[in-house]
Design a protein around this motif. Sequence first.
Motif, PDB file in Angstrom:
ATOM      1  N   VAL A 249      17.523  -9.425 -20.677  1.00 21.23           N
ATOM      2  CA  VAL A 249      18.021 -10.378 -20.000  1.00 21.23           C
ATOM      3  C   VAL A 249      18.011 -10.346 -18.590  1.00 21.23           C
ATOM      4  N   SER A 250      17.347 -11.328 -17.858  1.00 20.89           N
ATOM      5  CA  SER A 250      17.321 -11.275 -16.561  1.00 20.89           C
ATOM      6  C   SER A 250      18.164 -12.443 -16.089  1.00 20.89           C
ATOM      7  N   VAL A 251      18.957 -11.790 -15.051  1.00 21.91           N
ATOM      8  CA  VAL A 251      20.107 -12.896 -14.229  1.00 21.91           C
ATOM      9  C   VAL A 251      19.749 -12.804 -12.769  1.00 21.91           C
ATOM     10  N   THR A 252      19.788 -14.122 -12.111  1.00 22.76           N
ATOM     11  CA  THR A 252      19.399 -14.255 -10.652  1.00 22.76           C
ATOM     12  C   THR A 252      20.513 -13.645 -10.022  1.00 22.76           C
ATOM     13  N   ASN A 253      20.198 -12.885  -8.794  1.00 22.99           N
ATOM     14  CA  ASN A 253      21.063 -11.974  -8.246  1.00 22.99           C
ATOM     15  C   ASN A 253      22.266 -12.821  -7.586  1.00 22.99           C
ATOM     16  N   ASP A 254      21.958 -14.044  -7.279  1.00 25.57           N
ATOM     17  CA  ASP A 254      23.285 -14.808  -6.628  1.00 25.57           C
ATOM     18  C   ASP A 254      24.260 -14.885  -7.688  1.00 25.57           C
ATOM     19  N   LYS A 255      24.023 -14.941  -9.156  1.00 29.90           N
ATOM     20  CA  LYS A 255      25.005 -15.190 -10.234  1.00 29.90           C
ATOM     21  C   LYS A 255      25.597 -13.749 -10.340  1.00 29.90           C
ATOM     22  N   VAL A 256      24.937 -12.622 -10.020  1.00 31.14           N
ATOM     23  CA  VAL A 256      25.322 -11.025 -10.212  1.00 31.14           C
ATOM     24  C   VAL A 256      26.389 -10.727  -9.147  1.00 31.14           C
ATOM     25  N   TRP A 257      26.093 -11.321  -7.772  1.00 28.96           N
ATOM     26  CA  TRP A 257      26.863 -10.996  -6.875  1.00 28.96           C
ATOM     27  C   TRP A 257      28.148 -11.802  -6.814  1.00 28.96           C
ATOM     28  N   GLY A 258      28.060 -13.107  -7.414  1.00 24.56           N
ATOM     29  CA  GLY A 258      29.126 -14.147  -7.334  1.00 24.56           C
ATOM     30  C   GLY A 258      30.073 -14.165  -8.357  1.00 24.56           C
ATOM     31  N   SER A 259      29.724 -13.410  -9.460  1.00 25.45           N
ATOM     32  CA  SER A 259      30.709 -13.444 -10.405  1.00 25.45           C
ATOM     33  C   SER A 259      31.347 -12.031 -10.678  1.00 25.45           C
ATOM     34  N   PRO A 260      32.452 -11.824 -11.625  1.00 26.37           N
ATOM     35  CA  PRO A 260      33.164 -10.491 -11.632  1.00 26.37           C
ATOM     36  C   PRO A 260      32.127  -9.526 -12.259  1.00 26.37           C
ATOM     37  N   LEU A 261      32.089  -8.471 -11.765  1.00 28.85           N
ATOM     38  CA  LEU A 261      31.335  -7.391 -12.249  1.00 28.85           C
ATOM     39  C   LEU A 261      32.101  -6.153 -12.673  1.00 28.85           C
ATOM     40  N   ILE A 262      32.061  -5.839 -13.991  1.00 29.48           N
ATOM     41  CA  ILE A 262      32.656  -4.592 -14.489  1.00 29.48           C
ATOM     42  C   ILE A 262      31.462  -3.550 -14.964  1.00 29.48           C
ATOM     43  N   ASN A 263      31.787  -2.436 -14.273  1.00 25.98           N
ATOM     44  CA  ASN A 263      30.684  -1.195 -14.351  1.00 25.98           C
ATOM     45  C   ASN A 263      31.468   0.034 -15.568  1.00 25.98           C
ATOM     46  N   HIS A 264      31.046  -0.198 -16.544  1.00 20.77           N
ATOM     47  CA  HIS A 264      31.874   0.735 -17.535  1.00 20.77           C
ATOM     48  C   HIS A 264      31.421   2.186 -17.658  1.00 20.77           C
ATOM     49  N   THR A 265      30.382   2.535 -17.071  1.00 22.02           N
ATOM     50  CA  THR A 265      29.923   3.929 -16.637  1.00 22.02           C
ATOM     51  C   THR A 265      30.007   4.483 -15.262  1.00 22.02           C
ATOM     52  N   LEU A 266      30.452   3.936 -14.483  1.00 22.47           N
ATOM     53  CA  LEU A 266      30.542   4.345 -13.142  1.00 22.47           C
ATOM     54  C   LEU A 266      31.276   5.613 -12.924  1.00 22.47           C
ATOM     55  N   GLN A 267      32.523   5.654 -13.955  1.00 22.16           N
ATOM     56  CA  GLN A 267      33.641   6.838 -13.784  1.00 22.16           C
ATOM     57  C   GLN A 267      33.127   7.682 -14.710  1.00 22.16           C
ATOM     58  N   PRO A 268      33.340   9.089 -14.600  1.00 19.97           N
ATOM     59  CA  PRO A 268      32.910   9.920 -15.636  1.00 19.97           C
ATOM     60  C   PRO A 268      34.062  10.138 -16.781  1.00 19.97           C
ATOM     61  N   TYR A 269      35.054   9.440 -16.665  1.00 20.95           N
ATOM     62  CA  TYR A 269      35.951   9.453 -17.806  1.00 20.95           C
ATOM     63  C   TYR A 269      36.604   7.805 -18.164  1.00 20.95           C
ATOM     64  N   ARG A 270      36.801   7.848 -19.327  1.00 19.60           N
ATOM     65  CA  ARG A 270      37.533   6.624 -19.600  1.00 19.60           C
ATOM     66  C   ARG A 270      38.737   6.718 -20.477  1.00 19.60           C
ATOM     67  N   ARG A 271      39.595   5.459 -20.336  1.00 23.05           N
ATOM     68  CA  ARG A 271      40.878   5.976 -21.013  1.00 23.05           C
ATOM     69  C   ARG A 271      40.919   5.042 -22.198  1.00 23.05           C
ATOM     70  N   LEU A 272      41.213   5.522 -23.444  1.00 20.94           N
ATOM     71  CA  LEU A 272      41.201   5.098 -24.477  1.00 20.94           C
ATOM     72  C   LEU A 272      42.568   4.258 -24.804  1.00 20.94           C
TER      73      LEU A 272
END
Length: 393
Positions: A249-272
């Motif tokens: 899927v290709s998304v224009t950068n203005d929509k990427v920058w202007g919408s809420p973004l969740i990074n699931h893998t930026l942190q080394p640990y996640r809580r269940l």
Amino acid sequence: MTDLTDASWLLAYITLDTTGWPGWLAATWPQILKWTLVLISVALIWFIASLVKFAVQFAGRRLTPKDKEFEGSVWDFSASIARVFAFILMSPLPLGLAGFDWRTLIETRGPGAFSAVIIFVLAILIANSIAKALRRFGEKAHSRAGADDTLIAFSASLIKYIIFAVAIVLALVQLGFPAASLAAVLGAAGLAIGLALQDTLKSVAAGVMLALFRPFRIGDFVTLAGLDGEITNITPFTTSLKQIDNKIVSVTNDKVWGSPLINHTLQPYRRLDMYFSVSYDDDLDHALDVLKNAADGHPNVVSYMNIWTGVHSLDDWSVKLRLRAWTATVDFVQVRADINKAVKQAFDREGIIIPYPHAVEYQIEGKPKKLREGALYDDKPRAYEPPDDEGGD
């Protein structure tokens, strides 16, 4: 010898009696015939040039290894260049039919046109080579040292477009456009294009912000613009992500920058955060111990981080319990699936009931009546729904 700079030699073979035609049609008939022949010759030349391109592509697909992509390869590029050169070599035919002195045109404009074509060819080769070299460097740096290759990939795309822009300017200069006039024309054209392509320029500006601040990297699993996927590429215009089912899927950068973004893998640990429902008749302390033991017994649950269990809410038909545990981000999905399975099996062994909504029917005057959903393990009805024909005034 036939001279292509004059179409009279062809008109001699096409004789029509125009004595009965209207005067304007008889006078314009030679011009109509001439330009019709010009259009036919252009279409014929384009067809022949396309056949040349197809022949080069056919040979290239046969000679390209199966483990390499043909699109964007040297053979694909050569096929397009072959069609351009074939069209140029046969262009004297329509020029001569149109009445132009093509020999003079070649002598005066030929060197500039040839230089412009060479500039375009070199620009494409240099831009693609630099972009591919930077991407390979970024991939190697990421695989060997864990370096962030997002900025490198963005820079590769940006450098390629800059080289193309410079090549266009140099080619126009070679074609005879004065540098000063060209600068003025490009300035006015840039303003007009900027006004017409405001959304595109927003995407470019947003792409620069994404490359500088880097809220995600290539390879991260994110949620952006309402889509989930792994980031595969970022260009000055779009961001590409691969979804779980392998769709790109290709998304224009203005929509990427202007919408809420969740990074699931930026942190080394996640809580269940997991929820389980039990019956009101079950021993809650025992059920909480079962949950904690199921999480504590998994090898990929981080043991030195606190495992917490508690009563989350008292619902209409069950007691909802909550389990919190930490695991490595890369193991998150598998650990969650394993704990769900372990809890279900442990509840079965310990006799803990996982309730579910159901209905109880009973008979009144020969008509089945249904209780509201949520009556659990009761012989007594919790709510009575009177028949349609009952109920007093």
